[in-house]
Design a protein around this motif. Sequence first.
Motif, PDB file in Angstrom:
ATOM      1  N   PRO A 122       0.814  -1.219   0.000  1.00 44.44           N
ATOM      2  CA  PRO A 122       0.000   0.000   0.000  1.00 44.44           C
ATOM      3  C   PRO A 122       0.849   1.272   0.000  1.00 44.44           C
ATOM      4  O   PRO A 122       0.548   2.230  -0.705  1.00 44.44           O
ATOM      5  CB  PRO A 122      -0.817  -0.133   1.288  1.00 44.44           C
ATOM      6  CG  PRO A 122      -0.825  -1.585   1.599  1.00 44.44           C
ATOM      7  CD  PRO A 122       0.504  -2.111   1.134  1.00 44.44           C
ATOM      8  N   ARG A 123       1.928   1.262   0.812  1.00 37.60           N
ATOM      9  CA  ARG A 123       2.810   2.429   0.876  1.00 37.60           C
ATOM     10  C   ARG A 123       4.282   2.034   0.879  1.00 37.60           C
ATOM     11  O   ARG A 123       5.148   2.887   0.993  1.00 37.60           O
ATOM     12  CB  ARG A 123       2.500   3.253   2.131  1.00 37.60           C
ATOM     13  CG  ARG A 123       1.099   3.847   2.144  1.00 37.60           C
ATOM     14  CD  ARG A 123       0.828   4.678   3.393  1.00 37.60           C
ATOM     15  NE  ARG A 123       1.763   5.776   3.533  1.00 37.60           N
ATOM     16  CZ  ARG A 123       2.650   5.894   4.519  1.00 37.60           C
ATOM     17  NH1 ARG A 123       2.751   4.923   5.438  1.00 37.60           N
ATOM     18  NH2 ARG A 123       3.452   6.944   4.585  1.00 37.60           N
ATOM     19  N   TRP A 124       4.562   0.766   0.780  1.00 31.98           N
ATOM     20  CA  TRP A 124       5.937   0.299   0.822  1.00 31.98           C
ATOM     21  C   TRP A 124       6.092  -0.875  -0.134  1.00 31.98           C
ATOM     22  O   TRP A 124       5.113  -1.416  -0.639  1.00 31.98           O
ATOM     23  CB  TRP A 124       6.312  -0.128   2.237  1.00 31.98           C
ATOM     24  CG  TRP A 124       5.518  -1.294   2.738  1.00 31.98           C
ATOM     25  CD1 TRP A 124       5.811  -2.625   2.595  1.00 31.98           C
ATOM     26  CD2 TRP A 124       4.259  -1.259   3.427  1.00 31.98           C
ATOM     27  NE1 TRP A 124       4.833  -3.415   3.142  1.00 31.98           N
ATOM     28  CE2 TRP A 124       3.866  -2.597   3.665  1.00 31.98           C
ATOM     29  CE3 TRP A 124       3.433  -0.218   3.861  1.00 31.98           C
ATOM     30  CZ2 TRP A 124       2.689  -2.918   4.322  1.00 31.98           C
ATOM     31  CZ3 TRP A 124       2.262  -0.547   4.516  1.00 31.98           C
ATOM     32  CH2 TRP A 124       1.895  -1.876   4.740  1.00 31.98           C
ATOM     33  N   ASP A 125       7.339  -1.254  -0.394  1.00 30.34           N
ATOM     34  CA  ASP A 125       7.627  -2.409  -1.242  1.00 30.34           C
ATOM     35  C   ASP A 125       8.381  -3.465  -0.444  1.00 30.34           C
ATOM     36  O   ASP A 125       9.262  -3.136   0.366  1.00 30.34           O
ATOM     37  CB  ASP A 125       8.493  -2.005  -2.446  1.00 30.34           C
ATOM     38  CG  ASP A 125       7.702  -1.275  -3.512  1.00 30.34           C
ATOM     39  OD1 ASP A 125       6.515  -1.006  -3.292  1.00 30.34           O
ATOM     40  OD2 ASP A 125       8.301  -0.959  -4.567  1.00 30.34           O
ATOM     41  N   GLU A 126       8.035  -4.708  -0.678  1.00 35.52           N
ATOM     42  CA  GLU A 126       8.787  -5.834  -0.129  1.00 35.52           C
ATOM     43  C   GLU A 126       9.746  -6.319  -1.218  1.00 35.52           C
ATOM     44  O   GLU A 126       9.323  -6.591  -2.344  1.00 35.52           O
ATOM     45  CB  GLU A 126       7.850  -6.974   0.276  1.00 35.52           C
ATOM     46  CG  GLU A 126       6.802  -6.591   1.327  1.00 35.52           C
ATOM     47  CD  GLU A 126       7.413  -6.400   2.704  1.00 35.52           C
ATOM     48  OE1 GLU A 126       8.557  -6.855   2.920  1.00 35.52           O
ATOM     49  OE2 GLU A 126       6.741  -5.790   3.553  1.00 35.52           O
ATOM     50  N   VAL A 127      11.020  -6.408  -0.877  1.00 32.20           N
ATOM     51  CA  VAL A 127      12.038  -6.785  -1.856  1.00 32.20           C
ATOM     52  C   VAL A 127      12.836  -7.971  -1.341  1.00 32.20           C
ATOM     53  O   VAL A 127      13.224  -8.005  -0.171  1.00 32.20           O
ATOM     54  CB  VAL A 127      12.986  -5.595  -2.148  1.00 32.20           C
ATOM     55  CG1 VAL A 127      14.098  -6.019  -3.097  1.00 32.20           C
ATOM     56  CG2 VAL A 127      12.206  -4.426  -2.735  1.00 32.20           C
ATOM     57  N   GLU A 128      13.047  -8.948  -2.215  1.00 33.80           N
ATOM     58  CA  GLU A 128      13.884 -10.099  -1.878  1.00 33.80           C
ATOM     59  C   GLU A 128      15.174 -10.007  -2.661  1.00 33.80           C
ATOM     60  O   GLU A 128      15.170  -9.782  -3.879  1.00 33.80           O
ATOM     61  CB  GLU A 128      13.161 -11.404  -2.201  1.00 33.80           C
ATOM     62  CG  GLU A 128      13.947 -12.634  -1.729  1.00 33.80           C
ATOM     63  CD  GLU A 128      13.168 -13.917  -1.885  1.00 33.80           C
ATOM     64  OE1 GLU A 128      12.921 -14.579  -0.866  1.00 33.80           O
ATOM     65  OE2 GLU A 128      12.808 -14.246  -3.028  1.00 33.80           O
ATOM     66  N   VAL A 129      16.287 -10.185  -1.963  1.00 37.08           N
ATOM     67  CA  VAL A 129      17.611 -10.042  -2.558  1.00 37.08           C
ATOM     68  C   VAL A 129      18.375 -11.352  -2.445  1.00 37.08           C
ATOM     69  O   VAL A 129      18.513 -11.915  -1.349  1.00 37.08           O
ATOM     70  CB  VAL A 129      18.413  -8.929  -1.859  1.00 37.08           C
ATOM     71  CG1 VAL A 129      19.768  -8.746  -2.550  1.00 37.08           C
ATOM     72  CG2 VAL A 129      17.634  -7.617  -1.846  1.00 37.08           C
ATOM     73  N   GLU A 130      18.847 -11.837  -3.568  1.00 40.35           N
ATOM     74  CA  GLU A 130      19.688 -13.036  -3.578  1.00 40.35           C
ATOM     75  C   GLU A 130      21.072 -12.661  -3.074  1.00 40.35           C
ATOM     76  O   GLU A 130      21.658 -11.665  -3.509  1.00 40.35           O
ATOM     77  CB  GLU A 130      19.766 -13.587  -4.999  1.00 40.35           C
ATOM     78  CG  GLU A 130      20.511 -14.891  -5.132  1.00 40.35           C
ATOM     79  CD  GLU A 130      20.464 -15.425  -6.550  1.00 40.35           C
ATOM     80  OE1 GLU A 130      21.529 -15.795  -7.072  1.00 40.35           O
ATOM     81  OE2 GLU A 130      19.355 -15.455  -7.135  1.00 40.35           O
ATOM     82  N   VAL A 131      21.607 -13.448  -2.152  1.00 42.67           N
ATOM     83  CA  VAL A 131      22.880 -13.129  -1.525  1.00 42.67           C
ATOM     84  C   VAL A 131      23.915 -14.200  -1.871  1.00 42.67           C
ATOM     85  O   VAL A 131      23.593 -15.389  -1.930  1.00 42.67           O
ATOM     86  CB  VAL A 131      22.704 -13.014   0.014  1.00 42.67           C
ATOM     87  CG1 VAL A 131      22.249 -14.335   0.611  1.00 42.67           C
ATOM     88  CG2 VAL A 131      23.972 -12.531   0.684  1.00 42.67           C
ATOM     89  N   PRO A 132      25.164 -13.818  -2.144  1.00 39.23           N
ATOM     90  CA  PRO A 132      26.206 -14.815  -2.418  1.00 39.23           C
ATOM     91  C   PRO A 132      26.351 -15.784  -1.247  1.00 39.23           C
ATOM     92  O   PRO A 132      26.209 -15.392  -0.077  1.00 39.23           O
ATOM     93  CB  PRO A 132      27.472 -13.966  -2.595  1.00 39.23           C
ATOM     94  CG  PRO A 132      26.972 -12.622  -3.030  1.00 39.23           C
ATOM     95  CD  PRO A 132      25.678 -12.437  -2.294  1.00 39.23           C
ATOM     96  N   VAL A 164      13.767  -7.339   2.603  1.00 36.13           N
ATOM     97  CA  VAL A 164      13.742  -6.028   3.245  1.00 36.13           C
ATOM     98  C   VAL A 164      12.448  -5.333   2.851  1.00 36.13           C
ATOM     99  O   VAL A 164      11.849  -5.633   1.810  1.00 36.13           O
ATOM    100  CB  VAL A 164      14.948  -5.150   2.832  1.00 36.13           C
ATOM    101  CG1 VAL A 164      16.246  -5.709   3.390  1.00 36.13           C
ATOM    102  CG2 VAL A 164      15.043  -5.019   1.312  1.00 36.13           C
ATOM    103  N   SER A 165      12.023  -4.397   3.686  1.00 36.53           N
ATOM    104  CA  SER A 165      10.859  -3.576   3.377  1.00 36.53           C
ATOM    105  C   SER A 165      11.333  -2.147   3.126  1.00 36.53           C
ATOM    106  O   SER A 165      12.084  -1.598   3.943  1.00 36.53           O
ATOM    107  CB  SER A 165       9.862  -3.590   4.542  1.00 36.53           C
ATOM    108  OG  SER A 165       9.324  -4.876   4.733  1.00 36.53           O
ATOM    109  N   LEU A 166      10.896  -1.580   2.017  1.00 35.83           N
ATOM    110  CA  LEU A 166      11.309  -0.221   1.652  1.00 35.83           C
ATOM    111  C   LEU A 166      10.169   0.738   1.960  1.00 35.83           C
ATOM    112  O   LEU A 166       9.122   0.697   1.318  1.00 35.83           O
ATOM    113  CB  LEU A 166      11.677  -0.165   0.172  1.00 35.83           C
ATOM    114  CG  LEU A 166      12.731  -1.168  -0.304  1.00 35.83           C
ATOM    115  CD1 LEU A 166      13.034  -0.950  -1.781  1.00 35.83           C
ATOM    116  CD2 LEU A 166      14.005  -1.067   0.529  1.00 35.83           C
TER     117      LEU A 166
END
Length: 207
Positions: A122-132, A164-166
């Motif tokens: 609604p006001r933020w983005d959920e982002v998934e990051v692949e990590v080494p 993370v949540s932005l």
Amino acid sequence: MFTGIVEEIGTIEELEPARDAGGAVTDARVRVRGPLVVQDARPGDSIAVSGVCLTVTELPGDGTFVADVMPETLRRTALGDLAVGSPVNLERALAVGGRYGGHVVQGHVDGVGLIRARTPGPRWDEVEVEVPAELARYVAEKGSIAVSGVSLTVTHVSDDAFGVSLIPTTLAATTLGTLQPGSRVNLEVDALAKYTERLLTAAGVLR
């Protein structure tokens, strides 16, 4: 030292790569527009460019600064992906007595991650990051991590990724607001985790 609180979004104005006899890029000279961060800058100062600590070598006086990017930096970071016009996150080194709003960020990138998924809220983005794989053990739920120079709180972890949540401020004030799945990002894990592991290994507690 930095805190991961981005001061402004700058722009790559010039990028001059140097090449060896075989045509491979060995290092580069970069000129970055950042009117805010150059206000009190002097040659020799440190400025984090999307999480990478660079040393100011020239100040043309037009709202830009010049820095050299060494081979090690090109190998270990995503700065090699940049081109003229690319936006970058900028932060000056923390002044003594300054507010400490993020976490301990050295500007020494540990590796490159990949945006795996992005889910708008609604006001933020959920982002998934692949990590080494070699960095995954340093990432903990509710711990801190710097993603392209932005101090973020880890919301969840898996064997090869973290979330993370932005918040709206992060979306508007950093380059993370526009990155899409497939984009590469600079990662710096919490320095405290690395030092703790090193000390425990030396003491024989960890193997």
